[in-house]
Design a protein around this motif. Structure first.
Motif, PDB file in Angstrom:
ATOM      1  N   ILE A  38      -3.332 106.372  -3.713  1.00 36.23           N
ATOM      2  CA  ILE A  38      -4.067 105.146  -3.445  1.00 36.23           C
ATOM      3  C   ILE A  38      -3.439 104.462  -2.234  1.00 36.23           C
ATOM      4  O   ILE A  38      -2.224 104.511  -2.040  1.00 36.23           O
ATOM      5  CB  ILE A  38      -4.068 104.206  -4.674  1.00 36.23           C
ATOM      6  CG1 ILE A  38      -4.994 103.011  -4.441  1.00 36.23           C
ATOM      7  CG2 ILE A  38      -2.654 103.759  -5.021  1.00 36.23           C
ATOM      8  CD1 ILE A  38      -5.173 102.140  -5.679  1.00 36.23           C
ATOM      9  N   SER A  39      -4.279 103.844  -1.427  1.00 36.11           N
ATOM     10  CA  SER A  39      -3.786 103.096  -0.286  1.00 36.11           C
ATOM     11  C   SER A  39      -4.764 101.966   0.007  1.00 36.11           C
ATOM     12  O   SER A  39      -5.861 101.917  -0.558  1.00 36.11           O
ATOM     13  CB  SER A  39      -3.621 103.999   0.940  1.00 36.11           C
ATOM     14  OG  SER A  39      -4.866 104.584   1.308  1.00 36.11           O
ATOM     15  N   ARG A  40      -4.349 101.065   0.880  1.00 39.31           N
ATOM     16  CA  ARG A  40      -5.224  99.960   1.249  1.00 39.31           C
ATOM     17  C   ARG A  40      -4.972  99.545   2.677  1.00 39.31           C
ATOM     18  O   ARG A  40      -3.855  99.682   3.186  1.00 39.31           O
ATOM     19  CB  ARG A  40      -5.030  98.773   0.298  1.00 39.31           C
ATOM     20  CG  ARG A  40      -3.652  98.165   0.311  1.00 39.31           C
ATOM     21  CD  ARG A  40      -3.460  97.183  -0.833  1.00 39.31           C
ATOM     22  NE  ARG A  40      -4.278  95.979  -0.660  1.00 39.31           N
ATOM     23  CZ  ARG A  40      -4.510  95.100  -1.632  1.00 39.31           C
ATOM     24  NH1 ARG A  40      -4.001  95.302  -2.829  1.00 39.31           N
ATOM     25  NH2 ARG A  40      -5.233  94.018  -1.392  1.00 39.31           N
ATOM     26  N   ASP A  41      -5.990  99.040   3.304  1.00 42.10           N
ATOM     27  CA  ASP A  41      -5.914  98.485   4.646  1.00 42.10           C
ATOM     28  C   ASP A  41      -6.495  97.082   4.536  1.00 42.10           C
ATOM     29  O   ASP A  41      -7.716  96.905   4.571  1.00 42.10           O
ATOM     30  CB  ASP A  41      -6.702  99.352   5.625  1.00 42.10           C
ATOM     31  CG  ASP A  41      -6.656  98.831   7.045  1.00 42.10           C
ATOM     32  OD1 ASP A  41      -6.251  97.663   7.249  1.00 42.10           O
ATOM     33  OD2 ASP A  41      -7.015  99.574   7.963  1.00 42.10           O
ATOM     34  N   ASP A  42      -5.627  96.095   4.401  1.00 42.40           N
ATOM     35  CA  ASP A  42      -6.101  94.729   4.171  1.00 42.40           C
ATOM     36  C   ASP A  42      -6.803  94.148   5.401  1.00 42.40           C
ATOM     37  O   ASP A  42      -7.666  93.280   5.268  1.00 42.40           O
ATOM     38  CB  ASP A  42      -4.947  93.831   3.746  1.00 42.40           C
ATOM     39  CG  ASP A  42      -4.510  94.105   2.308  1.00 42.40           C
ATOM     40  OD1 ASP A  42      -3.319  93.897   2.005  1.00 42.40           O
ATOM     41  OD2 ASP A  42      -5.365  94.523   1.504  1.00 42.40           O
ATOM     42  N   THR A  43      -6.431  94.621   6.568  1.00 43.62           N
ATOM     43  CA  THR A  43      -7.118  94.152   7.775  1.00 43.62           C
ATOM     44  C   THR A  43      -8.587  94.557   7.722  1.00 43.62           C
ATOM     45  O   THR A  43      -9.474  93.771   8.074  1.00 43.62           O
ATOM     46  CB  THR A  43      -6.453  94.717   9.031  1.00 43.62           C
ATOM     47  OG1 THR A  43      -5.089  94.298   9.072  1.00 43.62           O
ATOM     48  CG2 THR A  43      -7.174  94.247  10.276  1.00 43.62           C
ATOM     49  N   ALA A  44      -8.823  95.766   7.288  1.00 45.38           N
ATOM     50  CA  ALA A  44     -10.188  96.276   7.189  1.00 45.38           C
ATOM     51  C   ALA A  44     -10.815  95.960   5.834  1.00 45.38           C
ATOM     52  O   ALA A  44     -11.978  96.301   5.601  1.00 45.38           O
ATOM     53  CB  ALA A  44     -10.198  97.783   7.410  1.00 45.38           C
ATOM     54  N   LYS A  45     -10.041  95.324   4.926  1.00 47.06           N
ATOM     55  CA  LYS A  45     -10.520  95.007   3.584  1.00 47.06           C
ATOM     56  C   LYS A  45     -11.060  96.254   2.890  1.00 47.06           C
ATOM     57  O   LYS A  45     -12.159  96.257   2.323  1.00 47.06           O
ATOM     58  CB  LYS A  45     -11.580  93.908   3.620  1.00 47.06           C
ATOM     59  CG  LYS A  45     -11.051  92.563   4.074  1.00 47.06           C
ATOM     60  CD  LYS A  45     -12.119  91.485   3.960  1.00 47.06           C
ATOM     61  CE  LYS A  45     -11.592  90.132   4.381  1.00 47.06           C
ATOM     62  NZ  LYS A  45     -12.629  89.080   4.286  1.00 47.06           N
ATOM     63  N   THR A  46     -10.273  97.296   2.955  1.00 49.58           N
ATOM     64  CA  THR A  46     -10.702  98.574   2.387  1.00 49.58           C
ATOM     65  C   THR A  46      -9.549  99.196   1.610  1.00 49.58           C
ATOM     66  O   THR A  46      -8.399  99.136   2.040  1.00 49.58           O
ATOM     67  CB  THR A  46     -11.167  99.539   3.488  1.00 49.58           C
ATOM     68  OG1 THR A  46     -12.186  98.909   4.260  1.00 49.58           O
ATOM     69  CG2 THR A  46     -11.724 100.814   2.884  1.00 49.58           C
ATOM     70  N   ALA A  47      -9.869  99.792   0.480  1.00 44.99           N
ATOM     71  CA  ALA A  47      -8.912 100.566  -0.285  1.00 44.99           C
ATOM     72  C   ALA A  47      -9.426 101.993  -0.398  1.00 44.99           C
ATOM     73  O   ALA A  47     -10.633 102.245  -0.293  1.00 44.99           O
ATOM     74  CB  ALA A  47      -8.717  99.959  -1.666  1.00 44.99           C
ATOM     75  N   PHE A  48      -8.481 102.918  -0.608  1.00 44.42           N
ATOM     76  CA  PHE A  48      -8.842 104.330  -0.633  1.00 44.42           C
ATOM     77  C   PHE A  48      -8.213 105.004  -1.842  1.00 44.42           C
ATOM     78  O   PHE A  48      -7.168 104.577  -2.343  1.00 44.42           O
ATOM     79  CB  PHE A  48      -8.344 105.023   0.641  1.00 44.42           C
ATOM     80  CG  PHE A  48      -8.820 104.390   1.910  1.00 44.42           C
ATOM     81  CD1 PHE A  48      -8.020 103.467   2.575  1.00 44.42           C
ATOM     82  CD2 PHE A  48     -10.053 104.706   2.440  1.00 44.42           C
ATOM     83  CE1 PHE A  48      -8.444 102.861   3.744  1.00 44.42           C
ATOM     84  CE2 PHE A  48     -10.494 104.116   3.608  1.00 44.42           C
ATOM     85  CZ  PHE A  48      -9.699 103.192   4.261  1.00 44.42           C
ATOM     86  N   LEU A  49      -8.847 106.076  -2.275  1.00 45.21           N
ATOM     87  CA  LEU A  49      -8.256 106.937  -3.292  1.00 45.21           C
ATOM     88  C   LEU A  49      -8.446 108.375  -2.821  1.00 45.21           C
ATOM     89  O   LEU A  49      -9.567 108.886  -2.811  1.00 45.21           O
ATOM     90  CB  LEU A  49      -8.913 106.728  -4.655  1.00 45.21           C
ATOM     91  CG  LEU A  49      -8.255 107.514  -5.795  1.00 45.21           C
ATOM     92  CD1 LEU A  49      -6.834 106.980  -6.054  1.00 45.21           C
ATOM     93  CD2 LEU A  49      -9.087 107.426  -7.073  1.00 45.21           C
ATOM     94  N   GLU A  50      -7.339 108.973  -2.410  1.00 47.08           N
ATOM     95  CA  GLU A  50      -7.352 110.373  -1.992  1.00 47.08           C
ATOM     96  C   GLU A  50      -7.090 111.217  -3.226  1.00 47.08           C
ATOM     97  O   GLU A  50      -6.058 111.055  -3.883  1.00 47.08           O
ATOM     98  CB  GLU A  50      -6.275 110.601  -0.943  1.00 47.08           C
ATOM     99  CG  GLU A  50      -6.249 111.992  -0.354  1.00 47.08           C
ATOM    100  CD  GLU A  50      -7.343 112.202   0.683  1.00 47.08           C
ATOM    101  OE1 GLU A  50      -7.677 111.249   1.392  1.00 47.08           O
ATOM    102  OE2 GLU A  50      -7.874 113.337   0.750  1.00 47.08           O
ATOM    103  N   MET A  51      -8.005 112.108  -3.534  1.00 51.91           N
ATOM    104  CA  MET A  51      -7.907 112.916  -4.746  1.00 51.91           C
ATOM    105  C   MET A  51      -7.808 114.381  -4.369  1.00 51.91           C
ATOM    106  O   MET A  51      -8.727 114.926  -3.747  1.00 51.91           O
ATOM    107  CB  MET A  51      -9.124 112.682  -5.649  1.00 51.91           C
ATOM    108  CG  MET A  51      -9.350 111.220  -6.004  1.00 51.91           C
ATOM    109  SD  MET A  51     -10.687 110.967  -7.173  1.00 51.91           S
ATOM    110  CE  MET A  51     -12.078 111.507  -6.190  1.00 51.91           C
ATOM    111  N   ASN A  52      -6.701 115.006  -4.711  1.00 50.29           N
ATOM    112  CA  ASN A  52      -6.470 116.415  -4.402  1.00 50.29           C
ATOM    113  C   ASN A  52      -6.310 117.216  -5.685  1.00 50.29           C
ATOM    114  O   ASN A  52      -6.042 116.665  -6.754  1.00 50.29           O
ATOM    115  CB  ASN A  52      -5.215 116.556  -3.540  1.00 50.29           C
ATOM    116  CG  ASN A  52      -5.363 115.873  -2.195  1.00 50.29           C
ATOM    117  OD1 ASN A  52      -6.385 116.003  -1.536  1.00 50.29           O
ATOM    118  ND2 ASN A  52      -4.336 115.139  -1.789  1.00 50.29           N
ATOM    119  N   ASN A  53      -6.453 118.526  -5.547  1.00 46.32           N
ATOM    120  CA  ASN A  53      -6.323 119.428  -6.694  1.00 46.32           C
ATOM    121  C   ASN A  53      -7.143 118.914  -7.875  1.00 46.32           C
ATOM    122  O   ASN A  53      -6.654 118.813  -9.005  1.00 46.32           O
ATOM    123  CB  ASN A  53      -4.845 119.584  -7.094  1.00 46.32           C
ATOM    124  CG  ASN A  53      -4.628 120.692  -8.089  1.00 46.32           C
ATOM    125  OD1 ASN A  53      -5.458 121.593  -8.229  1.00 46.32           O
ATOM    126  ND2 ASN A  53      -3.511 120.625  -8.805  1.00 46.32           N
TER     127      ASN A  53
END
Length: 126
Positions: A69-84
């Motif tokens: 999980i990560s977030r970019d508060d400047t862009a007001k966006t969060a991410f969830l990278e899902m592998n395997n």
């Protein structure tokens, strides 16, 4: 008022990857952001969360080492990278903002997350 919108769901093969995004309108900085998922007949479960501004993260045991999980508060966006990805990862994935610190009310209790997206379907097949 915060509105959240997820994108990036879809289908993947076992062992494959997907990246989910969560775009927010309204204030997001300093609020805990989490990803939850729900499968048919199952309760909604917390998958990952990220603090702000520290960026500290926490994961459910079932996804540790596979999801990021990560977030970019400047862009007001969060991410969830899902592998395997595995079949048990199948479900509707929701982005949620607590409107408070991550520790408030417990890390994984959905009742303490104030704002929710509409969800995005993730299907993993062999």
């Amino acid at each position: 008022q915060v509105q959240l919108s997820e994108s990036g769901g879809g289908s993947a093969q076992v062992g494959g990857s997907l990246r989910l995004s969560c775009s927010a309108s309204g204030y997001m900085y300093e609020y805990c952001v989490g990803w939850f998922r729900q499968s048919p007949g199952q309760e909604r479960e917390g998958v990952a969360l990220v603090h702000s501004p520290s960026g500290n993260t926490k994961y459910a045991d079932s996804v540790k080492g596979r999801f990021t999980i990560s977030r970019d508060d400047t862009a007001k966006t969060a991410f969830l990278e899902m592998n395997n990805l595995q079949p048990e990862d199948t479900g509707i994935y929701y982005c949620a903002s607590k409107g408070n610190l991550c520790g408030y009310g417990g890390f994984w209790n959905p009742q303490y997350y104030k704002y929710w997206g509409q969800g995005t379907q993730v299907t993993v097949s062999s």
